[in-house]
Design a protein around this motif. Sequence first.
Motif, PDB file in Angstrom:
ATOM      1  N   SER A   2      60.058   8.280   3.850  1.00 46.20           N
ATOM      2  CA  SER A   2      61.320   7.951   4.544  1.00 46.20           C
ATOM      3  C   SER A   2      62.367   9.039   4.306  1.00 46.20           C
ATOM      4  O   SER A   2      63.298   9.189   5.096  1.00 46.20           O
ATOM      5  N   CYS A  28      51.470   7.004   1.559  1.00 47.67           N
ATOM      6  CA  CYS A  28      52.405   7.983   2.137  1.00 47.67           C
ATOM      7  C   CYS A  28      51.726   9.348   2.283  1.00 47.67           C
ATOM      8  O   CYS A  28      50.945   9.757   1.424  1.00 47.67           O
ATOM      9  N   ARG A  30      58.063   3.512   5.920  1.00 42.23           N
ATOM     10  CA  ARG A  30      58.916   2.488   5.291  1.00 42.23           C
ATOM     11  C   ARG A  30      59.210   2.835   3.834  1.00 42.23           C
ATOM     12  O   ARG A  30      60.136   2.315   3.238  1.00 42.23           O
ATOM     13  N   PHE A  31      58.347   3.680   3.251  1.00 38.14           N
ATOM     14  CA  PHE A  31      58.429   3.936   1.809  1.00 38.14           C
ATOM     15  C   PHE A  31      58.925   5.336   1.489  1.00 38.14           C
ATOM     16  O   PHE A  31      58.706   6.276   2.253  1.00 38.14           O
ATOM     17  N   GLU A  32      59.510   5.477   0.295  1.00 36.98           N
ATOM     18  CA  GLU A  32      59.762   6.802  -0.256  1.00 36.98           C
ATOM     19  C   GLU A  32      58.441   7.302  -0.812  1.00 36.98           C
ATOM     20  O   GLU A  32      57.646   6.485  -1.293  1.00 36.98           O
ATOM     21  N   ASP A  48      52.927   2.160  -0.463  1.00 38.72           N
ATOM     22  CA  ASP A  48      53.566   3.461  -0.695  1.00 38.72           C
ATOM     23  C   ASP A  48      52.554   4.525  -1.138  1.00 38.72           C
ATOM     24  O   ASP A  48      52.739   5.706  -0.870  1.00 38.72           O
ATOM     25  N   THR A  50      53.733   4.084   6.859  1.00 40.78           N
ATOM     26  CA  THR A  50      54.174   4.503   5.521  1.00 40.78           C
ATOM     27  C   THR A  50      55.591   5.069   5.493  1.00 40.78           C
ATOM     28  O   THR A  50      56.129   5.292   4.413  1.00 40.78           O
TER      29      THR A  50
END
Length: 292
Positions: free
Chosen positions: A73, A134, A68-70, A131, A66
Amino acid sequence: QAAKAAANFTPTKDDYQKVYNKIAEVMDEAGEYDDGSFGPVLVRLAWHCSGTYDKASNTGGSNFATMRFEPESLHGGNKGLHIARGVMEGIKKDFPWISYGDLWTLGGVCAIQEMQGPKIPWRSGRIDGFDKDCTPDGRLPDGSQGADHLRSIFYRMGFNDQEIVALSGAHALGRCHSDRSGFEGPWTFSPTTVTNDYYKLLFEEKWVWRKWNGPKQLADKKTGTLMMLPTDYVLTQDKSFKKYAKAYADDQELWFKDFAKVFSQLLELGVPENQWATTEPWIMKTIDEQSE
Ligand code: DDH
Protein backbone atom coordinates in the motif's frame (compact mmCIF):
# COMPACT_ATOMS: atom_id res chain seq x y z
CA GLN A 1 -27.04 -8.71 2.77
CA ALA A 2 -25.82 -9.83 6.19
CA ALA A 3 -27.63 -13.11 5.79
CA LYS A 4 -25.78 -13.65 2.54
CA ALA A 5 -22.47 -13.43 4.35
CA ALA A 6 -23.54 -16.50 6.28
CA ALA A 7 -22.57 -20.00 5.30
CA ASN A 8 -23.45 -21.66 2.01
CA PHE A 9 -24.11 -18.52 0.01
CA THR A 10 -22.83 -18.95 -3.52
CA PRO A 11 -23.17 -15.66 -5.39
CA THR A 12 -24.47 -15.77 -8.97
CA LYS A 13 -23.81 -13.44 -11.89
CA ASP A 14 -26.88 -11.54 -10.76
CA ASP A 15 -25.34 -10.83 -7.36
CA TYR A 16 -22.23 -9.44 -9.05
CA GLN A 17 -24.42 -7.31 -11.30
CA LYS A 18 -25.82 -5.73 -8.12
CA VAL A 19 -22.29 -4.93 -6.98
CA TYR A 20 -21.54 -3.49 -10.44
CA ASN A 21 -24.64 -1.29 -10.22
CA LYS A 22 -23.63 0.02 -6.81
CA ILE A 23 -20.11 0.83 -8.04
CA ALA A 24 -21.61 2.71 -11.01
CA GLU A 25 -23.75 4.74 -8.62
CA VAL A 26 -20.93 5.61 -6.23
CA MET A 27 -18.48 6.37 -9.06
CA ASP A 28 -20.50 9.45 -9.96
CA GLU A 29 -20.84 10.70 -6.40
CA ALA A 30 -17.40 12.29 -6.62
CA GLY A 31 -18.46 15.92 -6.28
CA GLU A 32 -15.51 18.22 -6.84
CA TYR A 33 -12.99 15.37 -6.90
CA ASP A 34 -10.81 15.65 -10.02
CA ASP A 35 -13.05 15.69 -13.10
CA GLY A 36 -16.16 14.74 -11.12
CA SER A 37 -15.77 10.97 -11.28
CA PHE A 38 -13.96 8.23 -9.37
CA GLY A 39 -13.96 6.20 -12.61
CA PRO A 40 -10.33 6.82 -13.66
CA VAL A 41 -8.84 6.12 -10.24
CA LEU A 42 -10.92 2.90 -10.02
CA VAL A 43 -9.43 1.80 -13.34
CA ARG A 44 -5.98 2.48 -11.96
CA LEU A 45 -6.70 0.43 -8.82
CA ALA A 46 -7.81 -2.52 -10.96
CA TRP A 47 -4.64 -2.21 -13.05
CA HIS A 48 -2.21 -1.84 -10.15
CA CYS A 49 -3.67 -4.78 -8.24
CA SER A 50 -3.19 -6.95 -11.37
CA GLY A 51 -0.02 -5.56 -12.94
CA THR A 52 2.24 -6.93 -10.21
CA TYR A 53 2.09 -10.34 -11.87
CA ASP A 54 5.33 -12.18 -12.60
CA LYS A 55 4.87 -15.05 -15.00
CA ALA A 56 8.19 -16.76 -14.19
CA SER A 57 7.49 -17.14 -10.46
CA ASN A 58 3.68 -17.10 -10.85
CA THR A 59 3.41 -14.51 -8.08
CA GLY A 60 1.46 -11.25 -7.85
CA GLY A 61 -1.63 -10.36 -9.83
CA SER A 62 -5.19 -9.75 -8.71
CA ASN A 63 -5.80 -12.92 -6.72
CA PHE A 64 -4.93 -11.80 -3.20
CA ALA A 65 -5.55 -8.03 -3.30
CA THR A 66 -2.30 -7.52 -1.41
CA MET A 67 -2.40 -3.75 -1.89
CA ARG A 68 -4.54 -3.73 1.27
CA PHE A 69 -1.37 -4.42 3.25
CA GLU A 70 1.93 -2.72 3.96
CA PRO A 71 4.38 -2.51 2.39
CA GLU A 72 2.49 -2.75 -0.94
CA SER A 73 0.00 0.00 0.00
CA LEU A 74 3.01 2.28 0.55
CA HIS A 75 4.78 1.54 -2.75
CA GLY A 76 5.40 4.83 -4.57
CA GLY A 77 3.42 3.69 -7.62
CA ASN A 78 0.32 3.17 -5.48
CA LYS A 79 0.24 6.71 -4.09
CA GLY A 80 -3.28 8.10 -4.20
CA LEU A 81 -4.92 4.70 -4.58
CA HIS A 82 -6.10 4.81 -0.95
CA ILE A 83 -8.86 7.00 -2.40
CA ALA A 84 -10.01 4.22 -4.71
CA ARG A 85 -9.65 1.61 -1.96
CA GLY A 86 -11.74 3.83 0.32
CA VAL A 87 -14.53 4.09 -2.27
CA MET A 88 -14.47 0.29 -2.62
CA GLU A 89 -14.54 -0.21 1.15
CA GLY A 90 -17.91 1.57 1.20
CA ILE A 91 -19.25 -0.91 -1.39
CA LYS A 92 -17.83 -3.88 0.49
CA LYS A 93 -20.05 -2.95 3.48
CA ASP A 94 -23.14 -3.68 1.37
CA PHE A 95 -21.68 -6.85 -0.18
CA PRO A 96 -19.46 -8.39 2.51
CA TRP A 97 -19.31 -11.72 0.67
CA ILE A 98 -17.23 -10.41 -2.26
CA SER A 99 -13.43 -10.83 -2.24
CA TYR A 100 -11.33 -7.69 -2.55
CA GLY A 101 -9.70 -8.91 -5.76
CA ASP A 102 -13.10 -9.50 -7.36
CA LEU A 103 -14.38 -6.15 -6.06
CA TRP A 104 -11.42 -4.10 -7.29
CA THR A 105 -11.29 -5.73 -10.73
CA LEU A 106 -15.08 -5.43 -11.12
CA GLY A 107 -14.59 -1.75 -10.27
CA GLY A 108 -12.26 -1.40 -13.26
CA VAL A 109 -14.72 -3.18 -15.51
CA CYS A 110 -17.63 -1.04 -14.32
CA ALA A 111 -15.64 2.19 -14.73
CA ILE A 112 -14.56 1.36 -18.31
CA GLN A 113 -18.07 0.33 -19.35
CA GLU A 114 -19.88 3.22 -17.66
CA MET A 115 -17.43 5.75 -19.18
CA GLN A 116 -18.60 4.64 -22.67
CA GLY A 117 -15.86 2.08 -23.19
CA PRO A 118 -16.11 -1.46 -24.57
CA LYS A 119 -17.58 -4.44 -22.72
CA ILE A 120 -14.89 -6.11 -20.59
CA PRO A 121 -15.38 -9.87 -20.05
CA TRP A 122 -15.07 -10.58 -16.32
CA ARG A 123 -15.69 -13.44 -13.90
CA SER A 124 -15.45 -13.99 -10.17
CA GLY A 125 -13.13 -16.30 -8.29
CA ARG A 126 -10.33 -14.29 -6.65
CA ILE A 127 -9.72 -14.95 -2.96
CA ASP A 128 -8.34 -12.73 -0.20
CA GLY A 129 -4.70 -13.31 0.70
CA PHE A 130 -2.42 -12.15 3.47
CA ASP A 131 0.34 -9.59 3.96
CA LYS A 132 2.93 -12.31 3.36
CA ASP A 133 1.66 -12.44 -0.26
CA CYS A 134 2.68 -8.79 -0.92
CA THR A 135 4.81 -8.32 -4.04
CA PRO A 136 8.17 -6.51 -3.96
CA ASP A 137 8.29 -2.86 -5.08
CA GLY A 138 9.34 -2.17 -8.66
CA ARG A 139 6.92 -4.40 -10.57
CA LEU A 140 4.84 -1.51 -11.97
CA PRO A 141 6.13 0.76 -14.75
CA ASP A 142 8.07 3.97 -14.17
CA GLY A 143 6.84 6.78 -16.41
CA SER A 144 10.23 8.45 -16.72
CA GLN A 145 11.72 5.50 -18.66
CA GLY A 146 11.79 4.22 -22.23
CA ALA A 147 10.99 1.29 -24.51
CA ASP A 148 13.35 -1.24 -22.86
CA HIS A 149 11.73 -0.64 -19.49
CA LEU A 150 8.20 -0.96 -20.92
CA ARG A 151 9.13 -4.28 -22.50
CA SER A 152 10.81 -5.68 -19.40
CA ILE A 153 7.81 -4.79 -17.21
CA PHE A 154 5.07 -6.03 -19.54
CA TYR A 155 6.88 -9.06 -20.99
CA ARG A 156 7.27 -10.15 -17.35
CA MET A 157 3.46 -10.26 -17.13
CA GLY A 158 3.33 -12.22 -20.39
CA PHE A 159 2.24 -9.41 -22.74
CA ASN A 160 3.66 -8.54 -26.19
CA ASP A 161 4.26 -5.21 -27.98
CA GLN A 162 0.75 -4.97 -29.41
CA GLU A 163 -0.74 -5.62 -25.97
CA ILE A 164 1.52 -3.03 -24.32
CA VAL A 165 0.29 -0.41 -26.78
CA ALA A 166 -3.36 -1.46 -26.44
CA LEU A 167 -3.22 -1.28 -22.63
CA SER A 168 -1.56 2.14 -22.67
CA GLY A 169 -4.67 3.71 -24.24
CA ALA A 170 -6.27 3.64 -20.78
CA HIS A 171 -4.50 6.98 -20.37
CA ALA A 172 -7.39 8.50 -22.30
CA LEU A 173 -8.76 8.55 -18.75
CA GLY A 174 -7.80 10.52 -15.68
CA ARG A 175 -4.82 12.61 -14.89
CA CYS A 176 -1.48 12.83 -13.14
CA HIS A 177 -1.32 14.46 -9.71
CA SER A 178 1.80 16.31 -8.53
CA ASP A 179 1.25 15.05 -4.97
CA ARG A 180 1.04 11.42 -6.12
CA SER A 181 3.40 10.61 -9.02
CA GLY A 182 4.96 14.07 -9.27
CA PHE A 183 3.71 14.36 -12.87
CA GLU A 184 0.85 16.72 -13.58
CA GLY A 185 -2.16 17.02 -15.89
CA PRO A 186 -4.53 14.98 -18.08
CA TRP A 187 -3.65 13.17 -21.33
CA THR A 188 -6.86 14.11 -23.14
CA PHE A 189 -9.58 16.77 -23.13
CA SER A 190 -12.20 14.18 -22.06
CA PRO A 191 -10.65 12.35 -19.08
CA THR A 192 -13.90 10.68 -18.00
CA THR A 193 -14.80 9.17 -21.40
CA VAL A 194 -13.12 6.16 -22.99
CA THR A 195 -11.97 7.19 -26.49
CA ASN A 196 -8.92 6.56 -28.69
CA ASP A 197 -7.97 10.23 -28.28
CA TYR A 198 -4.79 9.24 -26.44
CA TYR A 199 -3.38 7.74 -29.66
CA LYS A 200 -4.80 10.49 -31.87
CA LEU A 201 -3.26 13.22 -29.74
CA LEU A 202 0.09 11.41 -29.63
CA PHE A 203 0.32 11.73 -33.43
CA GLU A 204 -1.66 14.89 -34.14
CA GLU A 205 -0.15 17.24 -31.57
CA LYS A 206 3.38 18.52 -31.41
CA TRP A 207 4.87 17.44 -28.07
CA VAL A 208 7.55 19.51 -26.34
CA TRP A 209 9.34 19.08 -23.02
CA ARG A 210 7.50 20.99 -20.33
CA LYS A 211 9.61 23.69 -18.71
CA TRP A 212 9.09 23.28 -15.01
CA ASN A 213 10.64 22.04 -11.79
CA GLY A 214 8.82 18.71 -11.85
CA PRO A 215 9.84 15.41 -13.45
CA LYS A 216 10.46 15.29 -17.22
CA GLN A 217 7.12 15.20 -19.05
CA LEU A 218 5.83 16.45 -22.39
CA ALA A 219 3.23 19.14 -23.06
CA ASP A 220 1.18 19.75 -26.21
CA LYS A 221 2.66 22.81 -27.91
CA LYS A 222 -0.72 24.25 -28.91
CA THR A 223 -2.49 24.55 -25.54
CA GLY A 224 0.12 23.45 -23.01
CA THR A 225 -2.68 21.84 -20.97
CA LEU A 226 -2.24 18.20 -21.96
CA MET A 227 0.58 15.91 -20.96
CA MET A 228 2.43 12.76 -22.02
CA LEU A 229 4.85 10.73 -19.92
CA PRO A 230 8.14 9.69 -21.53
CA THR A 231 6.69 6.12 -21.57
CA ASP A 232 3.64 7.38 -23.50
CA TYR A 233 5.67 9.34 -26.03
CA VAL A 234 7.91 6.36 -26.76
CA LEU A 235 4.89 4.66 -28.39
CA THR A 236 5.45 7.06 -31.31
CA GLN A 237 9.24 6.62 -31.37
CA ASP A 238 9.80 2.87 -31.18
CA LYS A 239 9.17 1.27 -34.57
CA SER A 240 7.24 -1.74 -33.31
CA PHE A 241 5.10 0.23 -30.82
CA LYS A 242 4.43 2.95 -33.41
CA LYS A 243 2.79 0.56 -35.86
CA TYR A 244 0.12 -0.41 -33.31
CA ALA A 245 -0.32 3.09 -31.87
CA LYS A 246 -0.98 4.42 -35.39
CA ALA A 247 -3.52 1.69 -36.07
CA TYR A 248 -5.39 2.54 -32.84
CA ALA A 249 -5.28 6.28 -33.67
CA ASP A 250 -6.94 5.50 -37.00
CA ASP A 251 -9.56 3.06 -35.73
CA GLN A 252 -11.32 3.37 -32.37
CA GLU A 253 -13.30 0.16 -32.93
CA LEU A 254 -10.09 -1.81 -33.41
CA TRP A 255 -8.70 -0.37 -30.19
CA PHE A 256 -11.93 -1.08 -28.26
CA LYS A 257 -11.79 -4.70 -29.42
CA ASP A 258 -8.11 -5.18 -28.54
CA PHE A 259 -8.33 -3.24 -25.29
CA ALA A 260 -11.32 -5.25 -24.05
CA LYS A 261 -9.44 -8.49 -24.64
CA VAL A 262 -6.15 -7.48 -23.06
CA PHE A 263 -7.65 -5.57 -20.11
CA SER A 264 -9.75 -8.62 -19.31
CA GLN A 265 -6.61 -10.79 -19.44
CA LEU A 266 -4.72 -8.33 -17.24
CA LEU A 267 -7.42 -8.56 -14.57
CA GLU A 268 -7.15 -12.36 -14.51
CA LEU A 269 -3.38 -12.59 -14.04
CA GLY A 270 -2.26 -14.78 -11.16
CA VAL A 271 -5.61 -16.46 -10.52
CA PRO A 272 -5.47 -20.27 -10.59
CA GLU A 273 -7.79 -21.73 -13.22
CA ASN A 274 -9.68 -23.88 -10.69
CA GLN A 275 -10.78 -20.82 -8.70
CA TRP A 276 -12.99 -19.33 -11.43
CA ALA A 277 -16.75 -19.47 -10.92
CA THR A 278 -17.32 -20.14 -14.63
CA THR A 279 -15.34 -21.30 -17.66
CA GLU A 280 -16.60 -18.47 -19.87
CA PRO A 281 -16.26 -14.92 -18.47
CA TRP A 282 -19.45 -12.89 -18.03
CA ILE A 283 -20.45 -9.68 -19.79
CA MET A 284 -21.91 -7.38 -17.16
CA LYS A 285 -24.74 -5.06 -18.22
CA THR A 286 -24.33 -1.29 -18.19
CA ILE A 287 -26.80 0.82 -16.20
CA ASP A 288 -28.25 2.12 -19.47
CA GLU A 289 -28.91 -1.37 -20.80
CA GLN A 290 -30.81 -2.30 -17.63
CA SER A 291 -33.08 0.74 -17.83
CA GLU A 292 -34.14 0.05 -21.41
FE1 DDH B 1 -1.15 4.68 -15.89
N1 DDH B 1 -0.38 6.24 -14.84
N2 DDH B 1 0.71 4.08 -16.41
N3 DDH B 1 -1.95 3.06 -16.83
N4 DDH B 1 -2.99 5.26 -15.30
C1 DDH B 1 -1.07 7.21 -14.17
C2 DDH B 1 -2.42 7.34 -14.11
C3 DDH B 1 -3.32 6.44 -14.67
C4 DDH B 1 1.87 4.70 -16.10
C5 DDH B 1 2.03 5.78 -15.23
C6 DDH B 1 0.97 6.49 -14.70
C7 DDH B 1 -1.24 2.10 -17.49
C8 DDH B 1 0.10 2.17 -17.81
C9 DDH B 1 0.99 3.07 -17.31
C10 DDH B 1 -4.17 4.64 -15.64
C11 DDH B 1 -4.31 3.41 -16.25
C12 DDH B 1 -3.26 2.65 -16.78
C13 DDH B 1 -0.13 8.11 -13.56
C14 DDH B 1 -0.52 9.31 -12.72
C15 DDH B 1 1.13 7.67 -13.89
C16 DDH B 1 2.44 8.32 -13.51
C17 DDH B 1 -0.70 8.93 -11.26
C18 DDH B 1 -1.08 10.13 -10.44
O1 DDH B 1 -0.24 11.03 -10.31
O2 DDH B 1 -2.21 10.16 -9.91
C19 DDH B 1 2.97 4.11 -16.85
C20 DDH B 1 4.41 4.53 -16.75
C21 DDH B 1 2.41 3.12 -17.60
C22 DDH B 1 3.10 2.26 -18.61
O3 DDH B 1 4.39 2.29 -18.63
C23 DDH B 1 2.55 1.61 -19.55
C24 DDH B 1 -2.10 1.01 -17.83
C25 DDH B 1 -1.64 -0.27 -18.55
C26 DDH B 1 -3.36 1.35 -17.39
C27 DDH B 1 -4.63 0.56 -17.48
O4 DDH B 1 -5.58 0.83 -16.81
C28 DDH B 1 -4.75 -0.56 -18.43
C29 DDH B 1 -5.30 5.49 -15.27
C30 DDH B 1 -6.76 5.20 -15.54
C31 DDH B 1 -4.75 6.62 -14.66
C32 DDH B 1 -5.51 7.84 -14.13
C33 DDH B 1 -5.69 7.74 -12.64
C34 DDH B 1 -6.35 8.96 -12.04
O5 DDH B 1 -6.32 9.07 -10.81
O6 DDH B 1 -6.90 9.78 -12.76
